[in-house]
Design a protein around this motif. Structure first.
Motif, PDB file in Angstrom:
ATOM      1  N   UNK A 104       0.800  -1.228   0.000  1.00 50.31           N
ATOM      2  CA  UNK A 104       0.000   0.000   0.000  1.00 50.31           C
ATOM      3  C   UNK A 104       0.831   1.276   0.000  1.00 50.31           C
ATOM      4  N   UNK A 105       2.157   1.147   0.051  1.00 53.35           N
ATOM      5  CA  UNK A 105       3.005   2.333   0.196  1.00 53.35           C
ATOM      6  C   UNK A 105       2.840   3.312  -0.961  1.00 53.35           C
ATOM      7  N   UNK A 106       2.782   2.782  -2.199  1.00 52.85           N
ATOM      8  CA  UNK A 106       2.675   3.666  -3.360  1.00 52.85           C
ATOM      9  C   UNK A 106       1.382   4.476  -3.317  1.00 52.85           C
ATOM     10  N   UNK A 107       0.274   3.792  -3.032  1.00 49.81           N
ATOM     11  CA  UNK A 107      -1.002   4.504  -2.987  1.00 49.81           C
ATOM     12  C   UNK A 107      -1.054   5.470  -1.811  1.00 49.81           C
ATOM     13  N   UNK A 108      -0.448   5.110  -0.701  1.00 49.00           N
ATOM     14  CA  UNK A 108      -0.404   6.023   0.443  1.00 49.00           C
ATOM     15  C   UNK A 108       0.340   7.302   0.063  1.00 49.00           C
ATOM     16  N   UNK A 109       1.404   7.154  -0.712  1.00 54.37           N
ATOM     17  CA  UNK A 109       2.168   8.325  -1.157  1.00 54.37           C
ATOM     18  C   UNK A 109       1.352   9.166  -2.132  1.00 54.37           C
ATOM     19  N   UNK A 110       0.643   8.502  -3.047  1.00 54.91           N
ATOM     20  CA  UNK A 110      -0.213   9.217  -4.000  1.00 54.91           C
ATOM     21  C   UNK A 110      -1.310   9.976  -3.258  1.00 54.91           C
ATOM     22  N   UNK A 111      -1.930   9.325  -2.280  1.00 54.86           N
ATOM     23  CA  UNK A 111      -3.017   9.954  -1.526  1.00 54.86           C
ATOM     24  C   UNK A 111      -2.502  11.160  -0.747  1.00 54.86           C
ATOM     25  N   UNK A 112      -1.308  11.043  -0.176  1.00 54.73           N
ATOM     26  CA  UNK A 112      -0.729  12.174   0.536  1.00 54.73           C
ATOM     27  C   UNK A 112      -0.492  13.359  -0.384  1.00 54.73           C
ATOM     28  N   UNK A 113       0.025  13.086  -1.588  1.00 50.16           N
ATOM     29  CA  UNK A 113       0.275  14.160  -2.555  1.00 50.16           C
ATOM     30  C   UNK A 113      -1.035  14.747  -3.069  1.00 50.16           C
ATOM     31  N   UNK A 114      -2.036  13.890  -3.295  1.00 52.94           N
ATOM     32  CA  UNK A 114      -3.344  14.361  -3.743  1.00 52.94           C
ATOM     33  C   UNK A 114      -3.977  15.267  -2.696  1.00 52.94           C
ATOM     34  N   UNK A 115      -3.823  14.901  -1.443  1.00 51.70           N
ATOM     35  CA  UNK A 115      -4.369  15.716  -0.355  1.00 51.70           C
ATOM     36  C   UNK A 115      -3.734  17.104  -0.356  1.00 51.70           C
ATOM     37  N   UNK A 116      -2.418  17.162  -0.521  1.00 50.15           N
ATOM     38  CA  UNK A 116      -1.730  18.455  -0.565  1.00 50.15           C
ATOM     39  C   UNK A 116      -2.155  19.260  -1.788  1.00 50.15           C
ATOM     40  N   UNK A 117      -2.341  18.579  -2.901  1.00 50.68           N
ATOM     41  CA  UNK A 117      -2.725  19.226  -4.158  1.00 50.68           C
ATOM     42  C   UNK A 117      -4.091  19.891  -4.032  1.00 50.68           C
ATOM     43  N   UNK A 118      -5.043  19.171  -3.457  1.00 49.39           N
ATOM     44  CA  UNK A 118      -6.389  19.723  -3.303  1.00 49.39           C
ATOM     45  C   UNK A 118      -6.429  20.772  -2.206  1.00 49.39           C
ATOM     46  N   UNK A 119      -5.628  20.581  -1.170  1.00 51.95           N
ATOM     47  CA  UNK A 119      -5.601  21.535  -0.062  1.00 51.95           C
ATOM     48  C   UNK A 119      -5.086  22.891  -0.518  1.00 51.95           C
ATOM     49  N   UNK A 120      -4.120  22.875  -1.421  1.00 51.81           N
ATOM     50  CA  UNK A 120      -3.540  24.124  -1.912  1.00 51.81           C
ATOM     51  C   UNK A 120      -4.547  24.967  -2.675  1.00 51.81           C
ATOM     52  N   UNK A 121      -5.556  24.291  -3.278  1.00 50.16           N
ATOM     53  CA  UNK A 121      -6.538  25.012  -4.077  1.00 50.16           C
ATOM     54  C   UNK A 121      -7.772  25.430  -3.290  1.00 50.16           C
ATOM     55  N   UNK A 218      -1.516   4.106   9.108  1.00 52.54           N
ATOM     56  CA  UNK A 218      -2.292   5.033   9.923  1.00 52.54           C
ATOM     57  C   UNK A 218      -1.641   6.402  10.086  1.00 52.54           C
ATOM     58  N   UNK A 219      -0.345   6.429  10.358  1.00 54.10           N
ATOM     59  CA  UNK A 219       0.319   7.708  10.607  1.00 54.10           C
ATOM     60  C   UNK A 219       0.392   8.548   9.336  1.00 54.10           C
ATOM     61  N   UNK A 220       0.738   7.909   8.231  1.00 54.13           N
ATOM     62  CA  UNK A 220       0.896   8.632   6.970  1.00 54.13           C
ATOM     63  C   UNK A 220      -0.434   9.192   6.483  1.00 54.13           C
ATOM     64  N   UNK A 221      -1.517   8.458   6.723  1.00 55.75           N
ATOM     65  CA  UNK A 221      -2.821   8.828   6.167  1.00 55.75           C
ATOM     66  C   UNK A 221      -3.727   9.526   7.176  1.00 55.75           C
ATOM     67  N   UNK A 222      -3.191   9.946   8.284  1.00 55.84           N
ATOM     68  CA  UNK A 222      -4.001  10.640   9.280  1.00 55.84           C
ATOM     69  C   UNK A 222      -4.617  11.895   8.670  1.00 55.84           C
ATOM     70  N   UNK A 223      -5.936  12.005   8.750  1.00 58.72           N
ATOM     71  CA  UNK A 223      -6.642  13.142   8.179  1.00 58.72           C
ATOM     72  C   UNK A 223      -6.875  13.045   6.686  1.00 58.72           C
ATOM     73  N   UNK A 224      -6.495  11.919   6.080  1.00 62.55           N
ATOM     74  CA  UNK A 224      -6.613  11.776   4.625  1.00 62.55           C
ATOM     75  C   UNK A 224      -7.356  10.505   4.227  1.00 62.55           C
ATOM     76  N   UNK A 225      -7.910   9.779   5.174  1.00 61.71           N
ATOM     77  CA  UNK A 225      -8.448   8.454   4.878  1.00 61.71           C
ATOM     78  C   UNK A 225      -9.634   8.481   3.929  1.00 61.71           C
TER      79      UNK A 225
END
Length: 257
Positions: A104-121, A218-225
């Motif tokens: 799941x590491x790759x998708x966790x990284x994608x989700x983290x980046x997606x969260x930052x991308x949407x948050x910036x807008x 859990x730690x990486x995806x906190x607030x992004x689940x």
């Protein structure tokens, strides 16, 4: 301490037959409590265990006189094996109880980046340009055995409003590295779902299984689940996973087309 194993996949502790199994143990537990040799009652099961079933089961068991009672379902067993991999080596059966494993590491990284991308807008990040009235996927859902209830109440109502933003994120040249991770993960999932499809019931169960595997970060995806389901449903909608036919492409109509 007891173990309640069932060979059929996708069984739940909420099923009536499980309640019946526990009920049959009540007389024995009460007798052992009376003899002073049972203070705590613990049940391990390979069924799915939802918190909603907990209240009544615990109430009935505690009424028998035990000081505490717990039910350990398949989700907690999987988490324990992931958190303490050495445990697996002590088991008489070394076969992985999970239908399949994926990283799941790759998708966790994608989700983290997606969260930052949407948050910036800001607030406009999740506005979608899809015309949901014109989206028709009954054939794909039938081929993959996605229930109407899950499709309408979860995919359409909760995830589809975000699909445009996911597509924009993946198509942005600056996110090429994350797009590659997404497609690698989708390819891995697609192949494993095809091979292990018979171990699941409805495709709804596959979505739940993948979600549970990914949310262990859990730690990486906190607030992004919430983005986990959105990305998985986007994969399905975009035909990156699941059975598809060429005719399905005509079912997708974009509002700005």
């Amino acid at each position: 301490m007891q173990a309640k194993h069932i060979s059929a996949p996708n069984k739940s502790c909420s099923d009536p037959d499980f309640a019946g199994l526990l009920g049959k143990e009540h007389a024995k537990v009460k007798r052992l409590v009376g003899e002073g040799i049972c203070d705590h009652y613990l049940v391990f099961t390979n069924r799915k265990y939802s918190g909603g079933a907990d209240e009544k089961y615990m109430k009935d068991l505690l009424a028998l006189g035990v000081a505490s009672a717990s039910i350990i379902g398949v989700e907690r067993l999987h988490l324990a094996l992931d958190d303490y991999p050495d445990i697996r080596g002590t088991l008489p059966n070394l076969l992985d109880p999970s239908p399949f494993r994926f990283n799941p590491d790759d998708l966790a990284e994608v989700i983290g980046a997606l969260h930052s991308y949407t948050k910036d807008d800001g607030d406009s990040a999740f506005e979608s340009a899809f015309d949901f009235e014109k989206l028709k996927m009954p054939l794909k859902n039938k081929l993959n055995d996605v229930s109407d209830e899950y499709y309408k109440q979860v995919i359409v109502a909760q995830s589809m409003p975000h699909f445009d933003r996911v597509a924009q994120f993946l198509q942005n040249p600056r996110n090429g590295e994350f797009a590659a991770l997404y497609h690698d993960a989708a390819d891995e999932l697609k192949q494993k779902i095809i091979v292990k499809r018979a171990q699941f019931g409805a495709f709804d169960d596959i979505f739940l299984f993948m979600y549970e595997q990914i949310q262990q970060k859990r730690d990486v995806l906190k607030g992004k689940r919430r983005l986990i389901s959105i990305v998985l449903h986007y994969m399905y909608f975009n035909c990156d996973i699941g059975i598809k036919q060429l005719e399905e492409n005509a079912d997708v109509v974009h509002a700005d087309a």
